[in-house]
Design an enzyme around this catalytic site. Structure first.
Site, PDB file in Angstrom:
ATOM      1  N   LYS A 180       0.877  -1.190   0.000  1.00  0.00           N
ATOM      2  CA  LYS A 180       0.000   0.000   0.000  1.00  0.00           C
ATOM      3  C   LYS A 180       0.904   1.226   0.000  1.00  0.00           C
ATOM      4  O   LYS A 180       1.518   1.562   1.006  1.00  0.00           O
ATOM      5  CB  LYS A 180      -0.876  -0.025   1.265  1.00  0.00           C
ATOM      6  CG  LYS A 180      -1.426   1.332   1.728  1.00  0.00           C
ATOM      7  CD  LYS A 180      -2.552   1.849   0.873  1.00  0.00           C
ATOM      8  CE  LYS A 180      -3.162   3.116   1.449  1.00  0.00           C
ATOM      9  NZ  LYS A 180      -2.343   4.329   1.243  1.00  0.00           N
ATOM     10  N   GLY A 206       5.473   5.014   9.277  1.00  0.00           N
ATOM     11  CA  GLY A 206       4.662   6.229   9.320  1.00  0.00           C
ATOM     12  C   GLY A 206       4.546   6.771  10.726  1.00  0.00           C
ATOM     13  O   GLY A 206       5.449   6.594  11.557  1.00  0.00           O
ATOM     14  N   SER A 207       3.408   7.405  10.996  1.00  0.00           N
ATOM     15  CA  SER A 207       3.239   8.111  12.272  1.00  0.00           C
ATOM     16  C   SER A 207       2.947   7.140  13.414  1.00  0.00           C
ATOM     17  O   SER A 207       2.459   6.026  13.206  1.00  0.00           O
ATOM     18  CB  SER A 207       2.095   9.113  12.160  1.00  0.00           C
ATOM     19  OG  SER A 207       0.862   8.432  12.004  1.00  0.00           O
ATOM     20  N   ALA A 226       0.593   7.517  15.581  1.00  0.00           N
ATOM     21  CA  ALA A 226      -0.852   7.342  15.738  1.00  0.00           C
ATOM     22  C   ALA A 226      -1.349   6.209  14.844  1.00  0.00           C
ATOM     23  O   ALA A 226      -2.088   5.320  15.295  1.00  0.00           O
ATOM     24  CB  ALA A 226      -1.570   8.648  15.389  1.00  0.00           C
ATOM     25  N   THR A 227      -0.928   6.211  13.569  1.00  0.00           N
ATOM     26  CA  THR A 227      -1.377   5.152  12.667  1.00  0.00           C
ATOM     27  C   THR A 227      -0.710   3.828  13.043  1.00  0.00           C
ATOM     28  O   THR A 227      -1.340   2.767  12.966  1.00  0.00           O
ATOM     29  CB  THR A 227      -1.086   5.521  11.203  1.00  0.00           C
ATOM     30  OG1 THR A 227      -1.668   6.802  10.953  1.00  0.00           O
ATOM     31  CG2 THR A 227      -1.694   4.516  10.240  1.00  0.00           C
ATOM     32  N   GLY A 228       0.547   3.887  13.462  1.00  0.00           N
ATOM     33  CA  GLY A 228       1.236   2.670  13.898  1.00  0.00           C
ATOM     34  C   GLY A 228       0.471   1.971  15.013  1.00  0.00           C
ATOM     35  O   GLY A 228       0.359   0.737  15.040  1.00  0.00           O
ATOM     36  N   GLU A 263       7.953   1.149  11.946  1.00  0.00           N
ATOM     37  CA  GLU A 263       9.032   2.125  11.830  1.00  0.00           C
ATOM     38  C   GLU A 263       8.363   3.479  11.984  1.00  0.00           C
ATOM     39  O   GLU A 263       7.730   3.968  11.050  1.00  0.00           O
ATOM     40  CB  GLU A 263       9.706   1.950  10.458  1.00  0.00           C
ATOM     41  CG  GLU A 263      11.167   2.282  10.481  1.00  0.00           C
ATOM     42  CD  GLU A 263      11.403   3.758  10.343  1.00  0.00           C
ATOM     43  OE1 GLU A 263      11.390   4.433  11.393  1.00  0.00           O
ATOM     44  OE2 GLU A 263      11.567   4.226   9.226  1.00  0.00           O
ATOM     45  N   CYS A 265      12.359  10.392   9.441  1.00  0.00           N
ATOM     46  CA  CYS A 265      12.135   9.900  10.805  1.00  0.00           C
ATOM     47  C   CYS A 265      13.423  10.015  11.608  1.00  0.00           C
ATOM     48  O   CYS A 265      13.395  10.122  12.820  1.00  0.00           O
ATOM     49  CB  CYS A 265      11.624   8.467  10.770  1.00  0.00           C
ATOM     50  SG  CYS A 265      12.590   7.415   9.692  1.00  0.00           S
ATOM     51  N   GLU A 307       7.829  15.009  17.113  1.00  0.00           N
ATOM     52  CA  GLU A 307       8.349  15.024  15.748  1.00  0.00           C
ATOM     53  C   GLU A 307       7.612  16.102  14.938  1.00  0.00           C
ATOM     54  O   GLU A 307       6.385  16.167  14.964  1.00  0.00           O
ATOM     55  CB  GLU A 307       8.109  13.655  15.108  1.00  0.00           C
ATOM     56  CG  GLU A 307       8.604  13.560  13.689  1.00  0.00           C
ATOM     57  CD  GLU A 307       8.506  12.134  13.149  1.00  0.00           C
ATOM     58  OE1 GLU A 307       7.382  11.630  13.012  1.00  0.00           O
ATOM     59  OE2 GLU A 307       9.561  11.531  12.868  1.00  0.00           O
TER      60      GLU A 307
END
Ligand code: NDP
Length: 495
Positions: free
Chosen positions: A193, A245-246, A248-250, A267, A301, A399
């Site tokens: 994705k 990614g972020s 929050a989404t992680g 990551e 990152c 971040e």
């Protein structure tokens, strides 16, 4: 090759940007059946230059089924044969380098030299994992001395199965290579994705799969925005989810995986420190500090966004760094001298501007920058340096993902190490000092997954990538990146 020209300087192949079918399932391109079309935007102008239709939920499921079917033979194929496909991916990337560089410049806003590094890194990653795949079968069945009469043991590293790979927009193709190459080398099949912001560059992997004759279903690509990521992480066919990614989404990915007890690699973010020791060569330290926060417009990152400089050299170092930041040429692909491009996405531009506004409202001392580039189009911001940001302030803690550095001076090395480790993240760090042993000793005491001493950030494929604390779970690259897609099987048998 038909091309479209942008600002008279950039020729991008229409085959790469005007795609009618962007969903790659079971070895063929399909038209996306998702609801709303997604626009590819040029961050140097803020204008859309292409549109494409995302995958629907049904297509995500089809891709998962294709990957499941393909696993039955791909996972059992000789590993040296899989290595051949990986090498073909590397060669295909190199053969398309010029076009991919232009596409990255157009869609990511990267200056040419950065876009070139990306394509080279992605190709090198496929080559590296081809090398590991060459050896994989030979390493199977490693004997284990059980110390028991009449019993023999052996271990095998088995591919996990079909995996979902969800990647970000800051290094398209590269972070994908870090997941896809080891997954395929291990014998896993994949559904990828891409980020909705930089989908087009990732679609090249579908072209490469066809060109290499990769068996159908081994790689599938499902572009999307808004629901495709969740549909993937909730799909019961995947035996692993790897996400960049972020935080929050992680966390959402991990929650979805937890429901099925499926492993994850995450990551996530960082707030990495850079320590300039008092014996540092100031010119060298300035170059390393600038690269650590202004490369890719700070959208890394691993950005070293908190800097600590020894009191003894603080005035000279800060003056030189501020001067360098002020001299950096910020510009798009129409400026061949550009050293820093725009931010890549509109939301990121809004986020960084909100940081500037917050800093101003809170009276944070700004040494340079602190605002968007005036009078132009696109998502350009100035290289920015803040001093003495309070330790409980969001600019110090969170971040930002932009060219925004927060710095302070320190009296003792102990103080610097303690402040450097006083963060909820632990991805990367840099130490600069002339006494190499002393600098390396400081590096050993920093809580981070990857640390550079006296060098800019280089990440060869045989290193380890990943973080401690909130920065994530697991390691990419190196043999650890391969084992992230393997499960260990142990066989004990009567001798
Ligand atoms: P996010 O990290 O929030 O990721 C967005 C991606 O995650 C999209 O592809 C989205 O797909 C997918 N996604 C959303 N929900 C789920 C879910 N439940 N399960 C699986 N996938 C999901 O990126 P943003 O672009 O919003 O960036 C926000 C911040 O993230 C940045 O400001 C930066 O701080 C950080 N970041 C960190 C990166 C890193 O390298 N560690 C890279 C990029 C960003 P869909 O919409 O289709 O569901």
């Amino acid at each position: 090759m038909t091309t479209r020209t942008f600002a008279a300087t950039l020729d991008v192949s229409t085959a790469m940007i005007d795609r009618d079918a962007c969903v790659f399932i079971d070895g063929s391109w399909r038209k996306g059946e998702g609801a709303a079309a997604i626009s590819a935007v040029d961050p140097s102008t803020g204008e859309a230059f292409a549109q494409f239709k995302p995958a629907s939920a049904a297509q995500v499921n089809e891709a998962a089924e294709a990957a499941t079917r393909a696993f039955a033979s791909w996972g059992k194929m000789g590993s040296a044969k899989r290595a051949g496909y990986l090498r073909a991916f590397a060669e295909g990337l190199r053969a398309r380098k010029a076009e991919l560089v232009h596409l990255q410049m157009l869609n990511n806003g990267k200056p040419r030299f950065e876009a070139e590094i990306d394509v080279d890194d992605a190709a090198a990653t496929f080559d590296y994992y081809a090398g590991l795949a060459d050896q994989l079968d030979a390493d199977q069945g490693r004997p284990v001395d059980l110390g028991m009469d009449g019993l023999a043991g052996a271990t095998y590293a088995e591919p996990l199965g079909p995996v979902a790979l969800i990647v970000a927009w800051n290094f398209p193709m590269v972070t994908t290579a870090w997941k896809l190459a080891p997954a395929l080398a291990a014998g896993c099949t994949a559904v990828l994705k891409p980020s909705e912001f930089t989908t087009l560059a990732e679609l090249v992997y579908g072209d490469l799969a066809l060109e290499a004759g990769l068996p159908a279903g081994v790689l599938n690509i499902v572009p999307g925005a808004g629901d495709v990521g969740a549909a993937l992480s909730e799909n019961r066919r995947f035996r692993k989810i790897s996400f960049t990614g972020s935080n929050a989404t992680g966390a959402r990915v991990m929650t979805a995986a937890a429901a099925r007890a499926v492993p994850v690699s995450l990551e996530l973010g960082g707030k990495s420190p850079l320590i300039v020791l008092e014996d540092a060569n100031i010119a060298e330290a300035v170059d390393i500090a600038a690269a650590g926060i202004f490369f890719n417009c700070g959208q890394m990152c691993s950005a070293t966004s908190r800097l600590f400089v020894a009191d003894k050299i603080a005035d000279d170092f800060i003056a030189a760094l501020v001067e360098k930041a002020g001299r950096l040429t910020v510009g798009g692909y129409d400026n061949p001298d550009a050293e820093m491009g725009p931010l890549t996405t509109a939301p990121q531009f809004a986020k960084v501007k909100s940081v500037f506004a917050q800093a101003q409202a809170d009276g944070i001392e700004c040494l340079t920058g602190g605002k968007a580039v005036e009078g132009g189009r696109g998502y350009f911001v100035e290289p920015t340096i803040y001093r003495n940001v309070p330790q409980d302030h969001a600019i110090w803690q969170e971040e930002i993902f932009g060219p925004v550095l927060a710095l302070r001076s320190y009296a003792t090395v102990e103080e610097a190490i303690s402040l450097a480790n006083d963060t909820s993240f632990g991805l990367a760090a840099t130490v600069v000092g002339t006494d190499r042993q002393a600098a390396a000793a400081v590096a050993r005491r920093i809580e981070a997954g990857h640390i550079w001493v006296n060098t800019i950030q280089v990440i060869p494929p045989n290193t380890a990538w990943g973080g401690f604390k909130r920065s994530g779970i697991g390691r990419e690259l190196g043999p650890w990146g391969l084992s992230a897609y393997q499960g260990i099987k142990h066989i004990t048998q009567a001798a």
